[in-house]
Design a protein around this motif. Structure first.
Motif, mmCIF file in Angstrom:
data_model
loop_
_atom_site.group_PDB
_atom_site.id
_atom_site.type_symbol
_atom_site.label_atom_id
_atom_site.label_comp_id
_atom_site.label_asym_id
_atom_site.label_seq_id
_atom_site.Cartn_x
_atom_site.Cartn_y
_atom_site.Cartn_z
ATOM 1 N N PRO A 1 0.839 -1.202 0.000
ATOM 2 C CA PRO A 1 0.000 0.000 0.000
ATOM 3 C C PRO A 1 0.872 1.250 0.000
ATOM 4 N N GLU A 2 0.395 2.293 -0.613
ATOM 5 C CA GLU A 2 1.198 3.504 -0.750
ATOM 6 C C GLU A 2 1.687 4.017 0.604
ATOM 7 N N LYS A 3 0.837 3.884 1.639
ATOM 8 C CA LYS A 3 1.216 4.386 2.950
ATOM 9 C C LYS A 3 2.303 3.536 3.613
ATOM 10 N N LEU A 4 2.525 2.332 3.098
ATOM 11 C CA LEU A 4 3.503 1.429 3.706
ATOM 12 C C LEU A 4 4.630 1.061 2.759
ATOM 13 N N VAL A 5 4.812 1.839 1.704
ATOM 14 C CA VAL A 5 5.800 1.475 0.694
ATOM 15 C C VAL A 5 7.215 1.441 1.270
ATOM 16 N N GLY A 6 7.430 2.164 2.369
ATOM 17 C CA GLY A 6 8.760 2.192 2.985
ATOM 18 C C GLY A 6 9.112 0.931 3.739
ATOM 19 N N LEU A 7 8.155 -0.003 3.866
ATOM 20 C CA LEU A 7 8.470 -1.253 4.564
ATOM 21 C C LEU A 7 9.606 -2.011 3.882
ATOM 22 N N ARG A 8 9.633 -1.962 2.565
ATOM 23 C CA ARG A 8 10.688 -2.692 1.843
ATOM 24 C C ARG A 8 12.068 -2.092 2.138
ATOM 25 N N ASP A 9 12.166 -0.772 2.225
ATOM 26 C CA ASP A 9 13.446 -0.150 2.558
ATOM 27 C C ASP A 9 13.883 -0.543 3.970
ATOM 28 N N LEU A 10 12.919 -0.593 4.899
ATOM 29 C CA LEU A 10 13.241 -1.024 6.252
ATOM 30 C C LEU A 10 13.723 -2.466 6.255
ATOM 31 N N ALA A 11 13.102 -3.299 5.433
ATOM 32 C CA ALA A 11 13.464 -4.722 5.393
ATOM 33 C C ALA A 11 14.836 -4.931 4.778
ATOM 34 N N LEU A 12 15.231 -4.058 3.864
ATOM 35 C CA LEU A 12 16.491 -4.236 3.149
ATOM 36 C C LEU A 12 17.693 -3.705 3.927
ATOM 37 N N ASN A 13 17.459 -3.040 5.047
ATOM 38 C CA ASN A 13 18.582 -2.634 5.886
ATOM 39 C C ASN A 13 18.549 -3.479 7.149
ATOM 40 N N LEU A 14 19.607 -4.244 7.353
ATOM 41 C CA LEU A 14 19.633 -5.192 8.463
ATOM 42 C C LEU A 14 19.657 -4.521 9.829
ATOM 43 N N HIS A 15 19.588 -3.203 9.855
ATOM 44 C CA HIS A 15 19.428 -2.506 11.126
ATOM 45 C C HIS A 15 18.200 -3.016 11.867
ATOM 46 N N TRP A 16 17.203 -3.508 11.125
ATOM 47 C CA TRP A 16 16.002 -4.021 11.783
ATOM 48 C C TRP A 16 16.316 -5.161 12.756
ATOM 49 N N CYS A 17 17.375 -5.936 12.476
ATOM 50 C CA CYS A 17 17.589 -7.144 13.285
ATOM 51 C C CYS A 17 18.137 -6.829 14.666
ATOM 52 N N TRP A 18 18.520 -5.572 14.928
ATOM 53 C CA TRP A 18 18.889 -5.209 16.302
ATOM 54 C C TRP A 18 18.095 -3.998 16.798
ATOM 55 N N ASN A 19 16.969 -3.737 16.142
ATOM 56 C CA ASN A 19 16.098 -2.646 16.570
ATOM 57 C C ASN A 19 14.734 -3.225 16.942
ATOM 58 N N HIS A 20 14.396 -3.191 18.202
ATOM 59 C CA HIS A 20 13.180 -3.850 18.678
ATOM 60 C C HIS A 20 11.923 -3.238 18.074
ATOM 61 N N ASP A 21 11.920 -1.926 17.829
ATOM 62 C CA ASP A 21 10.730 -1.301 17.239
ATOM 63 C C ASP A 21 10.492 -1.806 15.819
ATOM 64 N N THR A 22 11.556 -1.941 15.038
ATOM 65 C CA THR A 22 11.382 -2.407 13.660
ATOM 66 C C THR A 22 10.957 -3.860 13.635
ATOM 67 N N ILE A 23 11.527 -4.670 14.518
ATOM 68 C CA ILE A 23 11.087 -6.067 14.614
ATOM 69 C C ILE A 23 9.610 -6.121 14.960
ATOM 70 N N ASP A 24 9.186 -5.278 15.909
ATOM 71 C CA ASP A 24 7.776 -5.250 16.298
ATOM 72 C C ASP A 24 6.897 -4.788 15.146
ATOM 73 N N LEU A 25 7.419 -3.885 14.330
ATOM 74 C CA LEU A 25 6.658 -3.392 13.186
ATOM 75 C C LEU A 25 6.300 -4.542 12.233
ATOM 76 N N PHE A 26 7.265 -5.399 11.945
ATOM 77 C CA PHE A 26 6.999 -6.539 11.059
ATOM 78 C C PHE A 26 6.188 -7.623 11.765
ATOM 79 N N ARG A 27 6.504 -7.867 13.015
ATOM 80 C CA ARG A 27 5.777 -8.910 13.741
ATOM 81 C C ARG A 27 4.289 -8.578 13.847
#
Length: 860
Positions: free
Chosen positions: A21-47
């Motif tokens: 969805p247009e409002k969530l198009v940035g999810l792919r950019d978040l997924a492509l930076n492995l910073h998510w794997c040590w950021n609890h908020d980003t992990i929660d965002l996907f979970r």
């Protein structure tokens, strides 16, 4: 089998990405930076998109976005709470990627990465399985902390099609291996494209052919990791397999992989537009990068000697190996097969090439990668204080004229990336009491003092929740592995009731190599059984770990443990979890009360698993080996033994197994079950707090990469900047000076030394020492004349001491030189001294850079 027609068909492939969805198009950019794997908020965002799917895809956001239903994405796009979290997470990542970090504040801004970090494996997340164990996890944590601290670093590794194996056990408990293929299009990776829109590729020469590898990028926060992949159409099936398995195949496969990593890695950096100044080899697998860098300079008209000097001064080598058997070595026939074409372009003979990887004075035998790395670097280190000592002994032959303590191999003790391993519960608790930015200040002592301000009840309840989650996770995983093994239904159902979320839980998880002694606990099965089944103070163990596919002894250890767990009386208290990976490790280090580590000293170079429990409130119970020699204090954990070394390994196992049982029965278990009137184990909690306060500051990768930067990276970078100025004029001058010194060195001698008085002295008495030296055409500015002074051991030899420079008194008529110095004896006992000559130049990387020493042979 495919038909001829099918094999001849042209297959057009394309990649499909999810419709966001247009409002969530940035999810792919978040997924492509492995910073998510040590950021609890980003992990929660996907979970929060789909909790069950998040677990099913193994914490892989790219795969999740490809498999999640469009309905759930659309629902999230109109959920105000989710959108607020989404925007907060995106803004946090933008700030993280752009704000000034520690390096910039201390050293200023640099253009592009200045430091290249090479490793055969990187453990960043379980969804990117290109790691096998501790070396890879350490490398991944190194990149993460480099990103957190803004260090201008780029990583280089290989992209394995199958990675390391998955483990499962047959009904008899024997380890089996499977090698599922990684789907790179479902991983957080990006293949960069050049100006022509095509993949960026590099080529590497192999006997009779050229192998092509494409470059794939993993974004690790602010750090770029380049991974090389040969599984592409340009290559033959044999060459596609070069990046098939991590540590798979025979020695020939290993040398092909290491050529790709080292030589291909340098070419990949250049193809991506990166030109780092300093190269860091994490273990010896990437040692061939030195040859590629020399070859590049040779093509520009630089002599081999000058090029080698430039490479040495800009290369750092970290060894993780405490025994010679653990070093990669290749037979001369393989080296000849893969490198004979390079002798001419490099400008050296075959024997000169082979001598780069052989011991001093060795003229045949295998080519040793650690020796190559040590000779092609001026800064080398072990990974703990004890390992530094072990390494100096192991490689003493290269500097055979030096006392062992002066061998130029230092140490930087490993650490762990705390945000990657700490539970969300503990992370939030520490944030409330240590400050929200405690992770950025974790190397500061004041940060950890606040641990004692956490109420005992709050810390204990936080830890208990994690133990309960570990137990629930272990039950699910055990049921799955029993079902896959074909166990009886009754046994699978019984797995629902194994373990207990409220009792003392001890974890042991690591590679099942024999020296790690995974079965030490089983030396007295009856005594262990009594510990496990005690009604008043029960204990439970969770074990996990893999043996190398070729390690039969390691597999036997696992089988023995699995057979022990089948005893009906103890199966609820002792479980073995299959397929140990980062996911299993995370649950274990976050949930256990005690982390057990019992290697055979001194074969644990560092070890980092025990560091991970520290940040989660776990306490270490370990042999005094590796990092625990530095970390242990009576109030931070328990030590098995007192650091003794044994010649008889069987006797060592006997003694230390009993020491382990004693510690459990007399110290660990009583402390855990001693409760105050309010039901809290306050003495235990106090030990948890002391462990966190004392160890948290030191054993993290922020401290580790800061040490690398301040002690190695930045000094090497500044030194190379000076040597490289004016068309490398300073470096050429240094190289020519070294060649001149080496030509003259055989004629350098100490003709006479004398001392007054020498019979008997009183503490603080001075000794006047003189030496007459023949410099054989060298000047006093070319050398340092040193007195080496210290205590004499019972064998009559001076094994350790201190060096003190002697002053030039005069030039004598026969063109020799007289030097003099005065020593003061500050301790009583038997002492001695000798005199030596060493080369001296202001631009040497360290005082023994030339590896030339001339000792006095006798008193004059």
């Amino acid at each position: 089998m495919a038909t001829t027609a099918e094999m001849n068909r042209t297959l057009l492939t394309f990649n499909i990405i999810p419709r966001l969805p247009e409002k969530l198009v940035g999810l792919r950019d978040l997924a492509l930076n492995l910073h998510w794997c040590w950021n609890h908020d980003t992990i929660d965002l996907f979970r929060r998109l789909d909790r069950n799917l998040w677990d099913e895809v193994g914490r892989n956001p790219i795969r999740m976005l490809g498999e999640i239903s469009q309905k759930k994405l659309n629902e999230a796009a109109v959920d105000e709470g989710y959108l607020l979290l989404y925007e907060r997470t995106r803004n946090a990542l933008r700030s993280y990627l752009t704000e000034a970090k520690w390096y910039e504040k201390k050293f200023g801004v640099t253009e592009g990465p200045q430091f290249a970090y090479f490793s055969a494996e990187f453990g960043l997340t379980e969804s990117l399985p290109i790691y096998s164990g501790g070396l890879g996890i350490l490398a991944g944590d190194h990149l993460k902390s480099a990103s957190d601290m803004g260090i201008p670093l780029v990583g280089v590794g290989l992209l394995y099609q199958q990675g390391y194996f998955h483990q499962y056990l047959n009904p008899d408990g024997w380890q089996q291996e499977s090698y599922p293929n990684n789907d790179f299009y479902q991983l957080p990776l990006e293949p960069p494209h050049g100006p022509d829109g095509r993949w960026i590729k590099i080529e590497v020469e192999y006997p009779g052919r050229t192998v092509t590898a494409r470059v794939v990028v993993a974004n690790v926060g602010r750090v770029t990791l380049l991974l090389l992949d040969t599984n592409i159409p340009e290559n033959s099936p044999e060459d596609r397999d070069i990046t098939d398995q991590l540590y798979g195949g025979d020695k020939e496969m290993r040398i092909k992989q290491e050529i790709l990593l080292g030589m291909g890695g340098v070419r990949a950096l250049h193809a991506m537009g990166f030109h780092p100044t300093i190269y860091h080899m994490n273990e010896g697998h990437s040692g061939f990068l030195a040859l590629e860098r020399i070859l590049t300079m040779r093509r520009q008209g630089v002599t081999f000697a000058d090029a080698a000097e430039a490479v040495r001064h800009s290369t750092i080598f970290t060894t993780h190996t405490p025994v010679a058997a653990g070093i990669d070595q290749f037979p001369e026939s393989l080296v000849e097969k893969y490198f004979s074409y390079l002798y001419g372009p490099l400008g050296i003979t075959k024997q000169e090439f082979l001598s780069l990887g052989r011991w001093q004075g060795q003229f045949d035998g295998e080519f040793n990668m650690a020796l190559l790395c040590l000779r092609m670097s001026t800064r080398a280190n072990g990974v703990s204080e004890l390992h530094g000592q072990v390494s100096r002994k192991l490689f003493h032959n290269i500097w055979s004229e030096l006392p062992v303590d002066e061998v130029p191999i230092g140490h930087i003790t490993n650490g762990v990336h705390a945000p990657s391993w700490i539970s969300r519960d503990m992370h939030e608790l520490l944030g409330r009491y240590l400050g929200l930015d405690w992770q950025n200040k974790q190397t500061e002592e004041d940060t950890w003092h606040a641990v004692h301000e956490i109420p005992d009840e709050e810390l204990w309840r936080t830890h208990e929740r994690r133990r309960e989650r570990l137990v629930a996770y272990a039950r699910r995983r055990l049921r799955t592995q029993l079902d896959r093994r074909g166990a009886p239904k009754s046994e699978i159902e019984a797995a629902r009731e194994v373990l207990d979320g409220s009792i003392l839980t001890i974890g042991f998880a690591r590679r099942f190599a024999t020296y790690k002694r995974g079965d030490l606990l089983l030396h007295d099965p009856d005594r262990l059984k009594r510990i496990l089944t005690n009604r008043d103070r029960p204990v439970q163990f969770i074990f996990a770990g893999k043996a190398h596919p070729a390690d039969v002894e390691g597999k036997e250890l696992i089988k023995r443990i699995v057979h022990f767990t089948r005893d009906l009386d103890i199966r609820r208290r002792f479980v073995f979890l299959e397929d140990y990976d980062m996911g299993v490790a995370r649950y274990m280090v976050q949930g256990v009360d005690v982390w057990l580590n019992n290697p055979r000293r001194p074969y644990e170079a560092s070890g980092t698993s025990g560091m991970k429990v520290v940040f989660n409130g776990g306490i270490n119970l370990s042999i005094l080996d590796g990092w625990w020699v530095e970390g242990y204090q009576p109030d931070t954990g328990w030590a098995i033994g007192a650091g003794e070394d044994y010649d008889d390994s069987a006797y060592q196992d006997y003694v230390e197994s009993r020491a382990l049982y004693d510690l459990l029965e007399k110290d660990v278990i009583p402390l855990f079950y001693h409760r105050t009137n309010d039901g809290l184990p306050r003495d235990w909690v106090n030990k948890m707090k002391h462990s966190m306060q004392t160890l948290g500051r030191m054993f993290n990768t922020n401290r580790m990469v800061r040490d690398y930067t301040e002690k190695y990276y930045q000094p090497a970078w500044e030194h190379m900047a000076k040597l490289s100025a004016n068309g490398m004029a300073e470096l050429r001058s240094l190289s020519q000076w070294k060649q001149r010194v080496r030509r003259q060195w055989d004629g350098v001698s100490i003709l006479k030394i004398s001392a007054d008085p020498t019979i008997e002295l009183i503490v603080d008495d001075p000794i006047s020492i003189s030496a007459r030296v023949n410099l054989n055409g060298l000047t006093p500015e070319d050398v340092a004349i040193e007195v080496f002074f210290g205590a004499v051991n019972t064998d009559g030899k001076l094994h350790q001491g201190e060096a003190m420079s002697m002053g030039l008194e005069s030039k004598l008529p026969d063109n020799t030189y007289l030097y003099r110095s005065v020593l003061t004896c500050t301790q009583s006992g038997r002492h001695g001294f000798s005199v030596r000559v060493v080369p001296s130049h202001p631009e040497l990387a360290h005082r023994h850079d030339c590896n030339l020493v001339r000792w006095a042979k006798a008193m004059g």
